[in-house]
Design a protein around this motif. Sequence first.
Motif, PDB file in Angstrom:
ATOM      1  N   ILE A  25      23.448  48.218  47.245  1.00 55.15           N
ATOM      2  CA  ILE A  25      23.753  48.558  48.637  1.00 55.15           C
ATOM      3  C   ILE A  25      25.229  48.265  48.892  1.00 55.15           C
ATOM      4  O   ILE A  25      25.686  47.143  48.703  1.00 55.15           O
ATOM      5  N   LEU A  33      13.235  52.227  54.397  1.00 56.70           N
ATOM      6  CA  LEU A  33      14.588  51.826  54.014  1.00 56.70           C
ATOM      7  C   LEU A  33      15.363  51.371  55.251  1.00 56.70           C
ATOM      8  O   LEU A  33      16.110  50.387  55.207  1.00 56.70           O
ATOM      9  N   VAL A  64      22.137  58.142  49.751  1.00 56.83           N
ATOM     10  CA  VAL A  64      21.403  57.643  48.586  1.00 56.83           C
ATOM     11  C   VAL A  64      21.898  58.450  47.387  1.00 56.83           C
ATOM     12  O   VAL A  64      21.745  59.686  47.367  1.00 56.83           O
ATOM     13  N   ALA A 107      17.042  57.393  56.709  1.00 55.63           N
ATOM     14  CA  ALA A 107      16.464  56.147  56.188  1.00 55.63           C
ATOM     15  C   ALA A 107      15.126  55.804  56.831  1.00 55.63           C
ATOM     16  O   ALA A 107      14.370  54.996  56.299  1.00 55.63           O
ATOM     17  N   VAL A 125      13.786  54.396  46.578  1.00 66.30           N
ATOM     18  CA  VAL A 125      15.206  54.299  46.245  1.00 66.30           C
ATOM     19  C   VAL A 125      15.474  53.147  45.269  1.00 66.30           C
ATOM     20  O   VAL A 125      16.611  52.730  45.099  1.00 66.30           O
ATOM     21  N   VAL A 164      22.816  52.916  47.503  1.00 64.12           N
ATOM     22  CA  VAL A 164      22.704  53.215  48.939  1.00 64.12           C
ATOM     23  C   VAL A 164      24.022  52.826  49.605  1.00 64.12           C
ATOM     24  O   VAL A 164      24.566  51.760  49.334  1.00 64.12           O
ATOM     25  N   THR A 218      25.750  52.512  53.450  1.00 62.64           N
ATOM     26  CA  THR A 218      25.538  52.546  54.908  1.00 62.64           C
ATOM     27  C   THR A 218      26.912  52.605  55.578  1.00 62.64           C
ATOM     28  O   THR A 218      27.943  52.492  54.905  1.00 62.64           O
TER      29      THR A 218
END
Length: 175
Positions: free
Chosen positions: A5, A20, A49, A56, A64, A69, A71
């Motif tokens: 992430i 997610l 992703v 999400a 996933v 990922v 954000t």
Amino acid sequence: MNLTINGRKRRLDVEPMKRLLDVLREDCGLTGTKEGCGEGECGACTVLVDGVAVDACLVPVAHVEGCRVVTIEGASAASRSGKALQNAFVEHGGAQCGICTPGMIMAALPLKAGASRDQIKTALAGNLCRCTGYMSIFRSVEAGLPPSRQALRRTSRRTSTKRQTAKRNRRANRR
Ligand code: FES
Ligand code: FES
């Protein structure tokens, strides 16, 4: 669950079917990703992703596993457009209440330099805004994306012509 992430490898002890969106907000403290509708209609929860924009709220975290990922919190580090897009939304009035804004920016992030207005509209087609009326959002994305190579070449040609003209004028003035 193992996933990456915002460039950081994470091992998360969560229910595989947890959304997610909830994992990001509740287990990772990444509250920049917003929940609007919770059913795939508004795009407020858009994240990347493996480079692809997804809602999400529709994705169980098990889907996933092993993926990368990104954000809104990692947008600037993930792409050179990330910071520019965020600034452009501020400068061009692309954000009002701000609920849709992280999702808009994440949906715009995969766009190529110099994307056309039609390409921008297509990329943002799944993202709803109840405040701005969209034109300022499109302008923000246009301003935040880097110019195409063609546009850069045009600008550099124009700059070099201007420089040559200025040089000629200086020479003429000296005579
Ligand atoms: S909250 Fe996910 S699409 Fe609306
Ligand atoms: S700025 Fe309020 S929903 Fe888009």
